[in-house]
Design a protein around this motif. Structure first.
Motif, PDB file in Angstrom:
ATOM      1  N   ARG A 449       0.836  -1.187   0.000  1.00  0.00           N
ATOM      2  CA  ARG A 449       0.000   0.000   0.000  1.00  0.00           C
ATOM      3  C   ARG A 449       0.876   1.243   0.000  1.00  0.00           C
ATOM      4  O   ARG A 449       2.050   1.198   0.407  1.00  0.00           O
ATOM      5  CB  ARG A 449      -0.957   0.035   1.195  1.00  0.00           C
ATOM      6  N   LEU A 450       0.290   2.342  -0.470  1.00  0.00           N
ATOM      7  CA  LEU A 450       0.934   3.651  -0.405  1.00  0.00           C
ATOM      8  C   LEU A 450       0.321   4.433   0.739  1.00  0.00           C
ATOM      9  O   LEU A 450      -0.893   4.360   0.970  1.00  0.00           O
ATOM     10  CB  LEU A 450       0.723   4.435  -1.698  1.00  0.00           C
ATOM     11  N   LEU A 451       1.150   5.180   1.464  1.00  0.00           N
ATOM     12  CA  LEU A 451       0.599   6.133   2.413  1.00  0.00           C
ATOM     13  C   LEU A 451      -0.239   7.151   1.649  1.00  0.00           C
ATOM     14  O   LEU A 451       0.029   7.444   0.479  1.00  0.00           O
ATOM     15  CB  LEU A 451       1.712   6.836   3.182  1.00  0.00           C
ATOM     16  N   ASP A 452      -1.260   7.704   2.302  1.00  0.00           N
ATOM     17  CA  ASP A 452      -2.169   8.625   1.613  1.00  0.00           C
ATOM     18  C   ASP A 452      -1.437   9.810   1.008  1.00  0.00           C
ATOM     19  O   ASP A 452      -1.748  10.266  -0.093  1.00  0.00           O
ATOM     20  CB  ASP A 452      -3.233   9.125   2.597  1.00  0.00           C
ATOM     21  N   THR A 453      -0.468  10.333   1.740  1.00  0.00           N
ATOM     22  CA  THR A 453       0.266  11.495   1.232  1.00  0.00           C
ATOM     23  C   THR A 453       1.099  11.122   0.016  1.00  0.00           C
ATOM     24  O   THR A 453       1.146  11.864  -0.980  1.00  0.00           O
ATOM     25  CB  THR A 453       1.159  12.072   2.347  1.00  0.00           C
ATOM     26  N   THR A 454       1.752   9.977   0.053  1.00  0.00           N
ATOM     27  CA  THR A 454       2.518   9.522  -1.107  1.00  0.00           C
ATOM     28  C   THR A 454       1.592   9.278  -2.288  1.00  0.00           C
ATOM     29  O   THR A 454       1.912   9.600  -3.439  1.00  0.00           O
ATOM     30  CB  THR A 454       3.280   8.223  -0.770  1.00  0.00           C
ATOM     31  N   ARG A 455       0.411   8.698  -2.008  1.00  0.00           N
ATOM     32  CA  ARG A 455      -0.551   8.433  -3.096  1.00  0.00           C
ATOM     33  C   ARG A 455      -1.021   9.743  -3.735  1.00  0.00           C
ATOM     34  O   ARG A 455      -1.125   9.843  -4.970  1.00  0.00           O
ATOM     35  CB  ARG A 455      -1.751   7.666  -2.536  1.00  0.00           C
ATOM     36  N   ALA A 456      -1.315  10.737  -2.914  1.00  0.00           N
ATOM     37  CA  ALA A 456      -1.758  12.021  -3.462  1.00  0.00           C
ATOM     38  C   ALA A 456      -0.671  12.628  -4.351  1.00  0.00           C
ATOM     39  O   ALA A 456      -0.959  13.179  -5.425  1.00  0.00           O
ATOM     40  CB  ALA A 456      -2.120  12.972  -2.324  1.00  0.00           C
ATOM     41  N   TYR A 457       0.569  12.514  -3.915  1.00  0.00           N
ATOM     42  CA  TYR A 457       1.694  13.038  -4.702  1.00  0.00           C
ATOM     43  C   TYR A 457       1.810  12.288  -6.033  1.00  0.00           C
ATOM     44  O   TYR A 457       1.922  12.896  -7.105  1.00  0.00           O
ATOM     45  CB  TYR A 457       2.975  12.889  -3.890  1.00  0.00           C
ATOM     46  N   ALA A 458       1.790  10.954  -5.950  1.00  0.00           N
ATOM     47  CA  ALA A 458       1.954  10.139  -7.160  1.00  0.00           C
ATOM     48  C   ALA A 458       0.783  10.334  -8.126  1.00  0.00           C
ATOM     49  O   ALA A 458       0.953  10.278  -9.349  1.00  0.00           O
ATOM     50  CB  ALA A 458       2.098   8.672  -6.786  1.00  0.00           C
ATOM     51  N   LEU A 459      -0.422  10.576  -7.590  1.00  0.00           N
ATOM     52  CA  LEU A 459      -1.591  10.784  -8.436  1.00  0.00           C
ATOM     53  C   LEU A 459      -1.447  12.061  -9.254  1.00  0.00           C
ATOM     54  O   LEU A 459      -1.818  12.105 -10.436  1.00  0.00           O
ATOM     55  CB  LEU A 459      -2.845  10.845  -7.556  1.00  0.00           C
ATOM     56  N   GLU A 460      -0.899  13.105  -8.637  1.00  0.00           N
ATOM     57  CA  GLU A 460      -0.634  14.333  -9.392  1.00  0.00           C
ATOM     58  C   GLU A 460       0.377  14.084 -10.515  1.00  0.00           C
ATOM     59  O   GLU A 460       0.226  14.582 -11.625  1.00  0.00           O
ATOM     60  CB  GLU A 460      -0.130  15.425  -8.447  1.00  0.00           C
ATOM     61  N   LYS A 461       1.396  13.303 -10.214  1.00  0.00           N
ATOM     62  CA  LYS A 461       2.390  12.962 -11.235  1.00  0.00           C
ATOM     63  C   LYS A 461       1.750  12.137 -12.356  1.00  0.00           C
ATOM     64  O   LYS A 461       2.073  12.321 -13.539  1.00  0.00           O
ATOM     65  CB  LYS A 461       3.542  12.166 -10.610  1.00  0.00           C
ATOM     66  N   LEU A 462       0.839  11.211 -11.995  1.00  0.00           N
ATOM     67  CA  LEU A 462       0.180  10.364 -13.000  1.00  0.00           C
ATOM     68  C   LEU A 462      -0.670  11.208 -13.939  1.00  0.00           C
ATOM     69  O   LEU A 462      -0.637  11.017 -15.172  1.00  0.00           O
ATOM     70  CB  LEU A 462      -0.686   9.321 -12.282  1.00  0.00           C
ATOM     71  N   ARG A 463      -1.419  12.131 -13.371  1.00  0.00           N
ATOM     72  CA  ARG A 463      -2.258  13.002 -14.197  1.00  0.00           C
ATOM     73  C   ARG A 463      -1.395  13.922 -15.053  1.00  0.00           C
ATOM     74  O   ARG A 463      -1.694  14.163 -16.230  1.00  0.00           O
ATOM     75  CB  ARG A 463      -3.189  13.821 -13.308  1.00  0.00           C
ATOM     76  N   GLY A 464      -0.315  14.425 -14.459  1.00  0.00           N
ATOM     77  CA  GLY A 464       0.569  15.307 -15.208  1.00  0.00           C
ATOM     78  C   GLY A 464       1.225  14.619 -16.388  1.00  0.00           C
ATOM     79  O   GLY A 464       1.518  15.262 -17.412  1.00  0.00           O
ATOM     80  N   ALA A 465       1.434  13.306 -16.264  1.00  0.00           N
ATOM     81  CA  ALA A 465       2.049  12.544 -17.352  1.00  0.00           C
ATOM     82  C   ALA A 465       1.027  12.082 -18.390  1.00  0.00           C
ATOM     83  O   ALA A 465       1.390  11.423 -19.371  1.00  0.00           O
ATOM     84  CB  ALA A 465       2.789  11.337 -16.783  1.00  0.00           C
ATOM     85  N   GLY A 466      -0.264  12.394 -18.180  1.00  0.00           N
ATOM     86  CA  GLY A 466      -1.308  11.982 -19.121  1.00  0.00           C
ATOM     87  C   GLY A 466      -1.580  10.482 -19.114  1.00  0.00           C
ATOM     88  O   GLY A 466      -2.101   9.937 -20.095  1.00  0.00           O
ATOM     89  N   GLU A 467      -1.294   9.811 -17.977  1.00  0.00           N
ATOM     90  CA  GLU A 467      -1.424   8.347 -17.913  1.00  0.00           C
ATOM     91  C   GLU A 467      -2.598   7.893 -17.057  1.00  0.00           C
ATOM     92  O   GLU A 467      -2.821   6.683 -16.914  1.00  0.00           O
ATOM     93  CB  GLU A 467      -0.132   7.753 -17.333  1.00  0.00           C
ATOM     94  N   HIS A 468      -3.341   8.834 -16.505  1.00  0.00           N
ATOM     95  CA  HIS A 468      -4.325   8.464 -15.490  1.00  0.00           C
ATOM     96  C   HIS A 468      -5.481   7.656 -16.061  1.00  0.00           C
ATOM     97  O   HIS A 468      -5.881   6.632 -15.477  1.00  0.00           O
ATOM     98  CB  HIS A 468      -4.871   9.722 -14.806  1.00  0.00           C
ATOM     99  N   ARG A 469      -6.065   8.054 -17.160  1.00  0.00           N
ATOM    100  CA  ARG A 469      -7.286   7.390 -17.647  1.00  0.00           C
ATOM    101  C   ARG A 469      -7.036   5.918 -17.948  1.00  0.00           C
ATOM    102  O   ARG A 469      -7.834   5.055 -17.564  1.00  0.00           O
ATOM    103  CB  ARG A 469      -7.818   8.092 -18.892  1.00  0.00           C
ATOM    104  N   GLU A 470      -5.950   5.630 -18.608  1.00  0.00           N
ATOM    105  CA  GLU A 470      -5.679   4.239 -18.971  1.00  0.00           C
ATOM    106  C   GLU A 470      -5.376   3.398 -17.736  1.00  0.00           C
ATOM    107  O   GLU A 470      -5.828   2.255 -17.615  1.00  0.00           O
ATOM    108  CB  GLU A 470      -4.506   4.180 -19.952  1.00  0.00           C
TER     109      GLU A 470
END
Length: 952
Positions: A449-470
């Motif tokens: 599992r990811l800590l919530d704070t790490t997950r929030a950070y990584a989610l921003e990176k995922l969206r910024g990379a245009g990879e979130h939808r897939e």
């Protein structure tokens, strides 16, 4: 004095403890223990192996001083370190104290003969460890564990995510250890270095070694240290991991008296290294035990302490304390994040901080001006770790952000798409080593599992990379498939095992559905995931959530979906069941289940046909249509006759038993419930169409029927067994029925109000904890009933009446008949006779209209007792007719218990009219019909009344 020339020495094997010279020697060679540690050894060796309580030990060694337990633990660690391979001689008795093992022999030696001094000269040690700027909160256990490790291992690496507090904790441990270490203690800060080649220069500078630039190397440093007693703290190794690892390995190999404590987000991976993962601070659990529980959590203590340092008036209580708890949870107990939050709470207030934590990277800034740059904002702390990752590790971390909760290696590989499984596994292992992913390895159940704070950070990176939808699409599809497999296993796995294995999917299912029904999502994947998730919600008794999700999925479903008719059937079944079991909205459940039946017939799906028929039968119970319920039970029985699943016929018998029970045919109900009971041992799998446990639900309905038939002992034994199996089962709704259908009403009718009150409290707390509203209302009614029976008529009546009013249409459910009857009785006890009679008549009219006959004999008895309280308006002949009518009906129903109750009321009436012979003739044969249950209240009262008649 002569005694001063003699000194006691304790010997055991190769060990000597010299009390006069204050030495502990191995093979004649002194070991390094400080004065306080030796005082502990002295106390323990003089106790001849007896246990010394830890508090007594602290009083002896530090008399009159206020000493914390971790100080004692530090000294104990020093003794164990000195004992080395024989450290087991010092035995810890958990929670109590310590004992020194071994057969120690006392000898006496002469000082003068030995020519030795009486005390060792004071030594001075070098350290650059400074005093802490503030108290370290919530780390006593971690300090004690690290001190224990450092007494055994010479190389300990503290790991954990950024902001977990490794540096502060390491320095606190080192300062504590130095009190007994007997050597120098030095801190080497590596954070400002950018090149691993600079590591030896930094170490040499701190150690004060005079080496030429060309001569500085790991080996030359080791030679200079040699046998020097040294505690070396290497802080922030992760960005120079190769250099730090080489240094530590060289010193451990070449310097026998050097101990190294390192902090790093990544382990060094050298021989002899012991890894200690620094845990987060303790956070309050959801639904904890109130303010005391919250204030006892170290994350809360830190947040309050740091906020008070900036705002002395800060003292949260009540709702404010709940906000503190929520903030601590959302920040995962990470000290750095809590420090930032405290600074914001002091200026913005709790409400603002709690509401804005979704934007935590903009909110949680402005740390201490003197802090390192990477510790001055939460974002900077995570950037530091992210920038040290390889390209593949960074990509995997980004994709892991779609998981909301635990995930497996297979799940991680599924969301990565075209990255091969081996690369995913390697990257995941690297992220665990670098403290960005938490791993929990259990036998056959590894997950991450990811800590919530790490997950929030990584989610921003995922969206910024245009990879979130897939990634989100693959995530939702993976859990849809996983839940289809879970449903198949749900019929064979025990409830508790199933919940343990699949209950952790709930957070990921919610995340998948949130994405699927968002503007960027895919509603058809969402509909399919919703249908697959129904067994999960049912197992977890989350019928309210099931209803909301099913309604949304049906609204979004269109003909473009794969197999839309089947999906609509599945979702309609889920909606109908959730309305029926979770919300009690019978009017809405019926039409929805009718749609399910129509779609099942269209698809010729026998499984969903049975589901729909089952639901429609229960729906008729809830609507008070008991004849129609029986008709649906008979239709279910006919459909089940052709089923390949033998449990379907058992379910048919159960439906028939319940229908006949409520219609008032207890003998017929008994035949069917006994047939189910006789087949339970053959039950290999749980029924696929029944949300409760068939075995448990059979037992509580069988207990009700046995009770009605006068088999009280059997019923009460079954109640006790049913409670135990209901607890062990772990299904929240099932346990409500165990208590509300069986244990509570049966013990109440037995007159055992202690047990009734106990079971009622358990039900009340259980429904509060699991938010099961209808059973919560019934539990409130039951509480009022018991209060009234125990003599508190006024308070019991107020509670009973208010809870019935709150129930609204739910009071027409069969289970509410008992509270309605007791409401009429309580009104009579409160001298509100007219209201009581009106309540009894209204409930009797309901039963007549619905053919709900099972409780009518008791209602007629209650009405008769109310009429007796109003002799001026109610003739005795009317009262007598009421009791006789109830007796006849109870006999027709095969309800011996109701017969006895009414016979008691009639006998008391006749005794008052001096018709004692008639009283004996009506009561004696019914008392004689009982073969058990002689301790229940009504049977005891019958015996007392008959004995009195015999005496006359």
């Amino acid at each position: 004095m002569p005694g001063q020339d003699r000194r006691p020495v304790y010997k055991f094997g190769a060990w000597e403890i010299d009390l006069a010279r204050r030495e502990m020697r191995l093979n004649g060679v002194p070991t390094d223990v400080g004065s306080r540690a030796f005082e502990i050894v002295e106390t323990l060796v003089q106790s001849a192996g007896e246990l010394i309580d830890k508090y007594e030990l602290m009083n002896r060694v530090w008399p009159g001083a206020a000493v914390e337990e971790n100080t004692l633990q530090a000294q104990i660690s020093a003794i164990r370190r000195a004992l080395g391979p024989d450290r087991g001689l010092l035995k810890t008795i958990a929670g109590r104290g310590y004992r020194l093992l071994g057969d120690w022999i006392i000898q006496q030696e002469d000082f003068a003969a030995a020519g030795m001094p009486t005390a060792e000269p004071a030594r001075s040690y070098v350290t650059n460890l400074t005093a802490p700027p503030s108290a370290l909160i919530g780390r006593n256990t971690a300090e004690a564990q690290l001190l224990e490790l450092l007494s055994t291992y010479r190389m300990v690496t503290m790991t954990g995510p950024g902001g977990i507090g490794k540096t502060v904790l390491a320095q606190a441990v080192a300062r504590n250890l130095l009190a007994t270490f007997g050597g120098d203690g030095l801190l080497v800060e590596l954070v400002s270095l950018s090149d691993p080649a600079l590591v030896p220069f930094a170490v040499a500078t701190v150690l004060g070694l005079r080496l030429g630039g060309d001569e500085i190397s790991f080996e030359s440093i080791a030679r200079e240290i040699g046998a020097r007693k040294l505690l070396l703290v290497l802080d922030n190794c992760e960005h120079l991991i190769e250099g730090a690892a080489r240094l530590a390995e060289t010193l451990v190999r070449s310097c026998p008296n050097t101990t190294i404590l390192a902090t790093s987000r990544e382990v060094l991976r050298i021989d002899g290294e012991y890894v200690y993962r620094v845990p987060p601070l303790d956070v309050p659990v959801r639904g904890g035990d109130g303010d005391h529980d919250i204030l006892g959590r170290s994350a809360v203590q830190l947040l309050i302490a740091r906020t008070k340092a900036l705002n002395a008036d800060f003292s949260p209580r009540g709702e404010s304390l709940q906000l503190v708890a929520a903030i601590s949870r959302q920040l995962d107990g990470i000290p750095l994040a809590i420090e930032f939050a405290a600074a914001r709470v002091a200026t913005l207030g709790l409400q603002q901080v709690a509401a804005r934590l979704h934007d935590r990277f903009n909110l949680l800034t402005r740390g201490f001006r003197t802090a390192l740059p990477r510790h001055q904002t939460l974002l900077a702390a995570l950037d530091w770790s992210y920038e040290l990752l390889s390209e593949t590790e960074a990509r995997v971390l980004r994709h892991l952000a779609v998981f909301n909760g635990d995930f497996s290696l297979d799940a991680a590989a599924a969301v990565m798409g075209n990255l091969d499984a081996v690369s995913v596994a390697d990257s995941l292992a690297g992220l665990v080593v670098k403290s960005l992913v938490a791993a929990d390895f259990q036998a056959g159940d590894d997950h991450y599992r990811l800590l919530d704070t790490t997950r929030a950070y990584a989610l921003e990176k995922l969206r910024g990379a245009g990879e979130h939808r897939e990634a989100a699409r693959r995530h939702a599809e993976y859990f849809r498939e996983a839940l289809i497999q879970a449903e198949a296993e749900g019929n064979s796995l025990p409830q508790t095992d199933w919940q343990r294995r699949y209950g952790r999917h709930l957070g990921n299912v919610r995340a998948g559905l949130e994405w699927a029904f968002s503007a960027d999502g895919d509603s058809q994947i969402g509909a399919a995931l919703t249908a697959a998730a129904v067994p999960l919600w049912v197992h977890l008794s989350l019928f309210g959530e099931c209803r909301e999700r099913a309604e949304l999925a049906l609204a979004k479903l269109d003909d473009g979906a794969i197999d839309p008719t089947r999906l609509r059937m599945q979702l309609s079944a889920a909606l109908g069941w959730s309305l029926m079991y979770g919300q009690g909205r019978a009017r809405d459940a019926g039409p929805t289940l009718a749609i399910t039946l129509e779609l099942a017939d269209r698809l010729d799906d026998k499984h969903y046909r049975l589901r729909a028929l089952w639901g429609l039968c229960i729906d008729q119970f809830n609507n008070g249509e008991f004849i129609k319920a029986l008709e649906f039970a008979q239709r279910f029985t006919k459909a089940a006759e052709g089923s390949a699943d033998p449990t379907d016929l058992m379910l048919a018998d159960r439906l028939l038993a319940v229908s006949l029970h409520f219609l008032g045919d207890q003998n017929g109900a008994r035949r069917h419930i006994d047939r189910v009971d006789a087949s339970l041992d053959l039950l290999a799998e749980k029924p696929k169409i029944f949300p409760l446990d068939l075995r448990i639900s059979t037992h509580y309905f069988r207990a009700r029927i046995l009770w009605m038939q006068g088999l009280a002992d059997q019923a009460l034994r079954l109640v006790e067994h049913n409670i135990e199996e209901g607890r062990a089962n772990g299904h929240a709704l099932t346990f409500c029925s165990v208590l509300g259908q069986g244990a509570c009403p049966i013990t109440f009718l037995a007159g055992d109000f202690d047990a009734a009150e106990r079971y009622g409290e358990v039900l009340f707390e259980h429904t509060e904890r699991h938010a099961i509203s209808l059973w919560r209302l019934w539990a409130g009614c039951f509480k009022g009933m018991v209060m009234a029976k125990r003599g508190n008529i006024d308070a019991g009546l107020v509670l009973l009446r208010s809870e019935i009013d709150r129930a609204g249409d739910a009071r027409f459910l069969p289970r509410f008949l008992l509270p309605l009857g007791e409401l009429a009785a309580c009104l009579g006890e409160a001298n509100q006779i007219e209201k009581g009679l009106a309540a009894a008549d209204e409930t009797l009219e309901r039963c007549k209209a619905r053919q709900e006959q099972w409780y009518v004999p008791e209602l007629l008895r209650i009405k008769g007792e109310l009429m007796l309280k109003d002799p001026q308006h109610q003739p005795a002949s009317s009262v007598e007719r009421c009791f006789i009518e109830a007796l006849k009906l109870a006999k027709q129903q095969g309800a011996l218990f109701w017969e006895l109750r009414n016979a008691l009321s009639l006998a008391r009436l006749w005794v008052g009219q001096d018709r004692k012979t008639d009283a004996r003739q009506i009561l004696e044969p019914l008392y004689g019909a009982f073969t058990e249950g002689f301790q229940i209240a009504d049977v005891r009262e019958a015996k007392t009344l008959l004995d009195g008649l015999d005496a006359d």
